[in-house]
Design an enzyme around this catalytic site. Structure first.
Site, PDB file in Angstrom:
ATOM      1  CB  SER A   1     -19.989  52.098  25.553  1.00 10.42           C
ATOM      2  OG  SER A   1     -21.568  51.884  25.248  1.00 10.42           O
ATOM      3  CE  LYS A   2     -25.333  49.149  26.207  1.00  9.45           C
ATOM      4  NZ  LYS A   2     -26.212  49.891  27.092  1.00  9.45           N
ATOM      5  CG  ASP A   3     -16.192  45.946  26.342  1.00  7.78           C
ATOM      6  OD1 ASP A   3     -16.970  45.043  26.026  1.00  7.78           O
ATOM      7  OD2 ASP A   3     -15.326  45.947  25.630  1.00  7.78           O
TER       8      ASP A   3
END
Length: 346
Positions: A47-49
């Site tokens: 999710s850090k993208d």
């Protein structure tokens, strides 16, 4: 003459729009319907993208970044990988201060993506000069023309999820979601997603998952930052020994704590039953769902969305290593899963 080819210009066009997948076997004995927002489908496998791309492109819009600039960040691994990936594509240098609690797999991945990595001791206070928070600040001060992402205290962290994850879940569930269960570390994912969803329907229950050894649950309940709550734990990317301003505690209805051991076993179970190769925090969020079921949180009309934040490949030397599990004492009388033997044919 250039031919018309249906292709992405680069990996960044693949960030977001991750699938919502119904959980069947692992949720078979639970009351309600359970769906996983599987963030491992992002190109950087987490999710850090979403936050890395959003914050970097906002810095570009503000003129803070130019080709050859340096991006610095504090990370347990996933945010760092996303930043390193984006830096390659956009032409930036990348320096990362990483917690020693991060798996060897994550650290090796960061270096393989061209990042300069500083591994900092995990079990020191946030204001200790050796902590990855303080190391990142110092590197930023020493590096001319750099920007410091500072995900724990950056409002753009939750804003990225408010503009992407929240709307995606609302659309994918056709507005029928009743519960959101998500891990809380920096708090960006749960805060931004929850804010959007509660604006659509304030009755949606939002439950944050915290770790034993973290201060978030007690702070949410009492407003007190209690250092007595802090002690070492193994889960990466979950819980905190400080209060991140990126967390909007007002949109979270409740926190529930999970153990390292149960979370590790549940992650392995998700892989074996659903065929979804997920990370440690995915096990934590599913373990929280089981505890909430025991507390009577759900009914037959519940439509529960859980966020699986990253991919299992980041944890090969940890929860997917039988040796590591054994070394932690995680194979015991309660969890009798035995290490599988590999057979070699002669």
């Amino acid at each position: 003459m250039e031919q018309k080819i249906n292709a992405c210009n680069n990996l960044l066009e693949l960030v977001g729009n991750t699938p919502l997948i119904k959980l069947n076997k692992i949720a078979a004995n639970l009351e309600g319907n359970f769906y996983a927002k599987v963030e491992g489908f992002n190109p950087g496998h987490s999710s850090k993208d979403r936050i890395a791309l959003y914050i970097i492109e906002e810095a570009e819009r503000r003129g803070l970044l130019k080709k050859g600039s340096t991006i610095i960040e504090t990370t347990s691994g996933n945010t760092g990988f996303s930043i390193a990936m984006i830096s390659i594509i956009k032409g930036y240098d990348c320096i990362l201060a990483v917690s020693s609690k991060s798996s060897k797999d994550k650290i090796d991945m960061l270096r393989s993506m061209g990042a300069k990595v500083y591994v900092c001791p995990a079990h020191v206070s946030a204001d200790d000069p050796r902590s990855y928070y303080e190391v990142a600040k110092r590197l930023h001060e020493e590096t001319e023309g750099s920007i410091y992402i500072n995900q724990y205290f950056n409002a753009l962290n939750s804003e990225a999820h408010y503009k992407s994850t929240g709307p995606e879940i609302w659309q994918q569930t056709n507005g029928h979601i009743t519960h959101l269960v998500a891990c809380s570390g920096t708090g960006g994912t749960i805060s931004g997603t929850a804010k959007y969803l509660k604006e659509q329907n304030p009755n949606i229950r939002v439950i944050g998952v915290d770790a034993f050894g973290s201060v978030l649950k007690k702070y949410h309940e009492t407003g007190e930052f209690d250092t007595k709550e802090i002690y070492p734990y193994r889960i990466e990317g979950l819980g905190k020994n400080l209060i991140p301003t990126a967390t909007n505690f007002e949109v979270i209805d409740e926190f529930i704590k999970v153990t390292d051991e149960e979370s590790a076993h549940t992650a392995r179970e998700i892989s074996r039953t659903e065929g979804l190769f997920v990370g440690y925090t995915s096990g934590a969020v599913m373990q929280a769902v089981r505890q909430l079921e025991e507390m009577g949180e759900f009914n037959e009309d519940s439509n529960v969305v859980v966020i699986f934040p990253d991919h299992g490949s980041r944890y090969m030397s940890k929860i997917y290593s039988d040796q590591w599990m054994s070394d932690q004492g995680f194979f015991d009388s309660k969890n009798v899963e035995e290490p599988q033997k590999i057979e070699f044919l002669k």
